[in-house]
Design an enzyme around this catalytic site. Structure first.
Site, PDB file in Angstrom:
ATOM      1  CB  ILE A 287      -0.936  -0.022   1.222  1.00 28.50           C
ATOM      2  CG1 ILE A 287      -1.956  -1.150   1.048  1.00 28.50           C
ATOM      3  CG2 ILE A 287      -1.631   1.324   1.386  1.00 28.50           C
ATOM      4  CD1 ILE A 287      -2.845  -1.376   2.249  1.00 28.50           C
ATOM      5  CG  LEU A 288       2.586   2.471  -3.238  1.00 26.63           C
ATOM      6  CD1 LEU A 288       2.455   2.537  -4.750  1.00 26.63           C
ATOM      7  CD2 LEU A 288       4.044   2.577  -2.803  1.00 26.63           C
TER       8      LEU A 288
ATOM      9  CG  ASN B 287      -2.740  -0.703  -9.658  1.00 24.04           C
ATOM     10  OD1 ASN B 287      -1.823  -1.507  -9.780  1.00 24.04           O
ATOM     11  ND2 ASN B 287      -3.796  -0.956  -8.897  1.00 24.04           N
TER      12      ASN B 287
ATOM     13  CG  HIS C 151      -7.876  -3.764  -8.741  1.00 23.09           C
ATOM     14  ND1 HIS C 151      -7.162  -4.072  -7.598  1.00 23.09           N
ATOM     15  CD2 HIS C 151      -9.153  -4.110  -8.497  1.00 23.09           C
ATOM     16  CE1 HIS C 151      -7.985  -4.585  -6.704  1.00 23.09           C
ATOM     17  NE2 HIS C 151      -9.207  -4.628  -7.217  1.00 23.09           N
TER      18      HIS C 151
HETATM   19  C1  GRF Z   1      -2.396  -9.116 -11.341  1.00 17.61           C
HETATM   20  O1  GRF Z   1      -3.580  -9.858 -11.244  1.00 17.61           O
HETATM   21  C2  GRF Z   1      -2.687  -7.661 -11.104  1.00 17.61           C
HETATM   22  O2  GRF Z   1      -3.933  -7.252 -11.560  1.00 17.61           O
HETATM   23  C3  GRF Z   1      -2.649  -7.569  -9.616  1.00 17.61           C
HETATM   24  O3  GRF Z   1      -1.607  -8.431  -9.227  1.00 17.61           O
HETATM   25  C4  GRF Z   1      -1.434  -9.432 -10.212  1.00 17.61           C
HETATM   26  C5  GRF Z   1      -0.012  -9.373 -10.655  1.00 17.61           C
HETATM   27  O4  GRF Z   1       0.320 -10.413 -11.545  1.00 17.61           O
HETATM   28  N1  GRF Z   1      -2.493  -6.196  -9.194  1.00 17.61           N
HETATM   29  P1  GRF Z   1       1.697 -10.358 -12.318  1.00 17.61           P
HETATM   30  O5  GRF Z   1       2.812 -10.221 -11.282  1.00 17.61           O
HETATM   31  O6  GRF Z   1       1.675  -9.188 -13.253  1.00 17.61           O
HETATM   32  O7  GRF Z   1       1.823 -11.655 -13.046  1.00 17.61           O
END
Ligand code: GRF
Length: 220
Positions: free
Chosen positions: A99-100, A114, A116
């Site tokens: 968490i930033l 980001n 998500h």
């Molecule tokens: C992804 O599902 C992303 O949406 C979430 O964390 C996961 C990271 O996967 N924030 P990766 O390290 O890019 O394979």
């Protein structure tokens, strides 16, 4: 890499683990879909696979281990200092599992994005796929958004829907959503790098037009 990279917009990618989204960004840069270079990958986990992916792509890989900082804001200040040294045009969080605080986020607002694994604003935080299943939702997905100081709460840019099929478990959803993540993150990053995408006080604009509050929908 070569000298061409001296002219290209610079990305810094922050990741904590596997780095498959990082890989999608690297691949998009390599294939010209994203006219930028990944200047550096920064992780908080020294052994993370994302760092190896960076090295394999001849990209600077650097770790700032959060365990060396007693206070979250101190870690964030060190992280910011490192990221800024790489002179990024855009900073991409790609599975960065810390968490930033505003110490890191505020100086970068408007050039910090980001990805998500949910259809934001639904299910910020963790365990998004299980939460969508538990709620009986008929669809889930992934969202690229600008980052603000509110966790997973910054304005959405682009989302992709994934239907929830009968018998799906969280693992099934994670796999299908991740596939979409790898598509939409490079698209949104390219819009930004092309100067087409902006975060304003009243929302997000693409090509000068305000986009819907929950972001554009990817329909590929
Ligand atoms: C992804 O599902 C992303 O949406 C979430 O964390 C996961 C990271 O996967 N924030 P990766 O390290 O890019 O394979």
């Amino acid at each position: 890499m070569g000298t061409d990279n001296a002219q290209r917009p610079r990305l810094v990618v922050l990741a904590s683990g596997r780095g498959s989204n990082l890989q999608a960004i690297l691949d998009a840069c390599g294939q010209g879909q994203l006219d930028a270079e990944v200047a550096a990958v920064v992780s908080n986990q020294p052994q993370a696979e994302c760092l190896q992916r960076a090295r394999d792509a001849a990209v600077t890989a650097c770790c700032i281990d959060h365990r060396n900082y007693a206070i979250r804001e101190q870690f964030d200040a060190a992280l910011l200092q490192q990221v800024v040294e790489f002179q990024p045009d855009l900073v991409l969080l790609a599975g960065f599992m810390r968490i930033l605080t505003p110490v890191f986020v505020e100086p970068l607002v408007g050039r910090l994005m980001n990805i998500h694994p949910s259809l934001l604003p639904h299910y910020p935080g963790l365990h998004t796929h299980q939460r969508a299943l538990d709620a009986g939702d008929s669809a889930t997905g992934a969202t690229v958004h600008f980052v603000t100081t509110e966790l997973d709460g910054g304005p959405p840019v682009l989302h992709a829907r994934v239907p929830i099929l009968s018998g799906d478990n969280a693992h099934d959803l994670a796999r299908r959503v991740l596939h979409k993540e790898h598509i939409i993150y490079p698209i949104a990053a390219a819009w930004f790098i092309q100067g087409r995408l902006h975060m304003t006080n009243s929302g997000v604009t693409l090509d000068g037009h305000q986009i819907p509050a929950n972001g554009l929908q990817y329909s590929g």
